[in-house]
Design an enzyme around this catalytic site. Sequence first.
Site, PDB file in Angstrom:
ATOM      1  NE  ARG A 122      24.333  27.690  -5.962  1.00  0.00           N
ATOM      2  CZ  ARG A 122      25.553  27.954  -5.479  1.00  0.00           C
ATOM      3  NH1 ARG A 122      25.974  27.360  -4.376  1.00  0.00           N
ATOM      4  NH2 ARG A 122      26.338  28.810  -6.097  1.00  0.00           N
ATOM      5  NE  ARG A 161      24.040  32.316  -5.158  1.00  0.00           N
ATOM      6  CZ  ARG A 161      25.151  31.893  -4.539  1.00  0.00           C
ATOM      7  NH1 ARG A 161      25.092  30.891  -3.680  1.00  0.00           N
ATOM      8  NH2 ARG A 161      26.305  32.463  -4.777  1.00  0.00           N
ATOM      9  NE  ARG A 172      29.838  32.807  -7.639  1.00  0.00           N
ATOM     10  CZ  ARG A 172      28.825  31.945  -7.565  1.00  0.00           C
ATOM     11  NH1 ARG A 172      27.980  31.839  -8.561  1.00  0.00           N
ATOM     12  NH2 ARG A 172      28.655  31.230  -6.491  1.00  0.00           N
ATOM     13  NE  ARG A 196      34.042  33.742  -1.760  1.00  0.00           N
ATOM     14  CZ  ARG A 196      32.862  33.164  -1.534  1.00  0.00           C
ATOM     15  NH1 ARG A 196      32.388  33.064  -0.329  1.00  0.00           N
ATOM     16  NH2 ARG A 196      32.180  32.673  -2.534  1.00  0.00           N
ATOM     17  CE  LYS A 202      32.462  27.240  -0.062  1.00  0.00           C
ATOM     18  NZ  LYS A 202      32.213  27.083  -1.522  1.00  0.00           N
TER      19      LYS A 202
HETATM   20  P1  ADP Z   1      28.675  25.956  -2.215  1.00  0.00           P
HETATM   21  O1  ADP Z   1      28.063  26.327  -0.883  1.00  0.00           O
HETATM   22  O2  ADP Z   1      30.057  25.371  -2.061  1.00  0.00           O
HETATM   23  O3  ADP Z   1      28.631  27.063  -3.217  1.00  0.00           O
HETATM   24  P2  ADP Z   1      26.283  24.311  -2.527  1.00  0.00           P
HETATM   25  O4  ADP Z   1      26.205  23.544  -1.243  1.00  0.00           O
HETATM   26  O5  ADP Z   1      25.331  25.441  -2.715  1.00  0.00           O
HETATM   27  O6  ADP Z   1      27.809  24.773  -2.819  1.00  0.00           O
HETATM   28  O7  ADP Z   1      26.107  23.231  -3.708  1.00  0.00           O
HETATM   29  C1  ADP Z   1      26.088  23.638  -5.075  1.00  0.00           C
HETATM   30  C2  ADP Z   1      25.038  22.817  -5.829  1.00  0.00           C
HETATM   31  O8  ADP Z   1      25.461  21.461  -5.903  1.00  0.00           O
HETATM   32  C3  ADP Z   1      23.651  22.792  -5.173  1.00  0.00           C
HETATM   33  O9  ADP Z   1      22.686  22.800  -6.197  1.00  0.00           O
HETATM   34  C4  ADP Z   1      23.631  21.488  -4.382  1.00  0.00           C
HETATM   35  O10 ADP Z   1      22.309  20.965  -4.274  1.00  0.00           O
HETATM   36  C5  ADP Z   1      24.514  20.597  -5.262  1.00  0.00           C
HETATM   37  N1  ADP Z   1      25.347  19.661  -4.467  1.00  0.00           N
HETATM   38  C6  ADP Z   1      25.951  19.870  -3.276  1.00  0.00           C
HETATM   39  N2  ADP Z   1      26.664  18.794  -2.910  1.00  0.00           N
HETATM   40  C7  ADP Z   1      26.515  17.878  -3.904  1.00  0.00           C
HETATM   41  C8  ADP Z   1      27.019  16.547  -4.123  1.00  0.00           C
HETATM   42  N3  ADP Z   1      27.835  15.963  -3.247  1.00  0.00           N
HETATM   43  N4  ADP Z   1      26.655  15.911  -5.261  1.00  0.00           N
HETATM   44  C9  ADP Z   1      25.836  16.504  -6.171  1.00  0.00           C
HETATM   45  N5  ADP Z   1      25.332  17.756  -6.022  1.00  0.00           N
HETATM   46  C10 ADP Z   1      25.669  18.436  -4.904  1.00  0.00           C
HETATM   47  P1  AMP Z   2      28.640  32.450  -1.988  1.00  0.00           P
HETATM   48  O1  AMP Z   2      27.219  32.440  -1.500  1.00  0.00           O
HETATM   49  O2  AMP Z   2      29.603  31.929  -0.953  1.00  0.00           O
HETATM   50  O3  AMP Z   2      28.787  31.760  -3.321  1.00  0.00           O
HETATM   51  O4  AMP Z   2      29.028  33.975  -2.202  1.00  0.00           O
HETATM   52  C1  AMP Z   2      28.345  34.791  -3.136  1.00  0.00           C
HETATM   53  C2  AMP Z   2      29.082  36.103  -3.324  1.00  0.00           C
HETATM   54  O5  AMP Z   2      29.088  36.840  -2.089  1.00  0.00           O
HETATM   55  C3  AMP Z   2      30.558  36.002  -3.709  1.00  0.00           C
HETATM   56  O6  AMP Z   2      30.745  35.812  -5.103  1.00  0.00           O
HETATM   57  C4  AMP Z   2      31.073  37.374  -3.236  1.00  0.00           C
HETATM   58  O7  AMP Z   2      30.678  38.412  -4.128  1.00  0.00           O
HETATM   59  C5  AMP Z   2      30.305  37.572  -1.935  1.00  0.00           C
HETATM   60  N1  AMP Z   2      31.043  36.985  -0.787  1.00  0.00           N
HETATM   61  C6  AMP Z   2      30.696  35.897  -0.053  1.00  0.00           C
HETATM   62  N2  AMP Z   2      31.594  35.670   0.907  1.00  0.00           N
HETATM   63  C7  AMP Z   2      32.555  36.628   0.781  1.00  0.00           C
HETATM   64  C8  AMP Z   2      33.774  36.907   1.449  1.00  0.00           C
HETATM   65  N3  AMP Z   2      34.216  36.156   2.464  1.00  0.00           N
HETATM   66  N4  AMP Z   2      34.488  37.978   1.036  1.00  0.00           N
HETATM   67  C9  AMP Z   2      34.073  38.767   0.033  1.00  0.00           C
HETATM   68  N5  AMP Z   2      32.952  38.528  -0.663  1.00  0.00           N
HETATM   69  C10 AMP Z   2      32.194  37.473  -0.309  1.00  0.00           C
END
Ligand code: ADP
Ligand code: AMP
Length: 227
Positions: A132, A165, A176, A94, A19
């Site tokens: 990541r 992270r 998660r 969420r 995302k």
């Molecule tokens: P989210 O925001 O849903 O948690 P991220 O955008 O941070 O996901 O993506 C999670 C990991 O996967 C990152 O390391 C990113 O570089 C990688 N990633 C994102 N989209 C793709 C894809 N289409 N194919 C392979 N790796 C991806």
């Molecule tokens: P993310 O960066 O989206 O993976 O979020 C990391 C962490 O932030 C999550 O595991 C939650 O602990 C917190 N978080 C992010 N967005 C929300 C939300 N909309 N509501 C509650 N907690 C959140």
Amino acid sequence: MAAKNRIFIVLLGPPGSGKGTQARILEKQLGLPQVATGDLFRFNLKHQTELGLLAKKYMDAGELVPDEVTIRMVEERLSREDCAQGAILDGFPRNLPQAVALDEMLAPYGGVTIVPLFVVEDDVVVERISGRRVCRNCGAVYHVRFNPPKHDNICDVCGGELYQRDDDRPETVKNRLYVYYKQTGPLIGYYFAKGLLEEIDASKAVNEVTEALKAVLAARGVAIPEA
Ligand code: ADP
Ligand code: AMP
């Protein structure tokens, strides 16, 4: 705040489904800001604010930060000038109370425009999360295999240091995902019933996912100018 019918895109999908990666691409192309609640919490934590320190406890456990503070934070963020045309919401809502609160917030502006759902298998998200890396400075997202930076551990965008992270550790990832299915899962039905849901195959390569997103956006009248 100004006129009706702003564009609010809600990116829905499990952690690690891509995302944030897509939000950053779309924000440049659409001219709408990415509003990522996880990034906002991490920003607060970096600056050791009260909100950041509160959020840390929940983030470390892979739990949701309480609705009251999360909703208030989003309300404040969406009231800023850069959201005058809308926003790309990433990681919010969420759960159902957050979705209802968002509907109330956006009612004067035509509500949520579209909800792309990132569909991808658990083993793929686990692999994506484990590789990541994020820039400490600007938050740009990389993957050690799928989207590596040009120079090891250095951000291509700003030269900042990349880090893993804390909540991307396998123990936390499991919870998660559980929290996603249990608390966020019901939003699929919520937005489907409103006719806003669009499934996207998020297992494809980054550029293919972007194309799929652009197609569903265009079909709803959200056109993206060709680069
Ligand atoms: P989210 O925001 O849903 O948690 P991220 O955008 O941070 O996901 O993506 C999670 C990991 O996967 C990152 O390391 C990113 O570089 C990688 N990633 C994102 N989209 C793709 C894809 N289409 N194919 C392979 N790796 C991806
Ligand atoms: P993310 O960066 O989206 O993976 O979020 C990391 C962490 O932030 C999550 O595991 C939650 O602990 C917190 N978080 C992010 N967005 C929300 C939300 N909309 N509501 C509650 N907690 C959140």
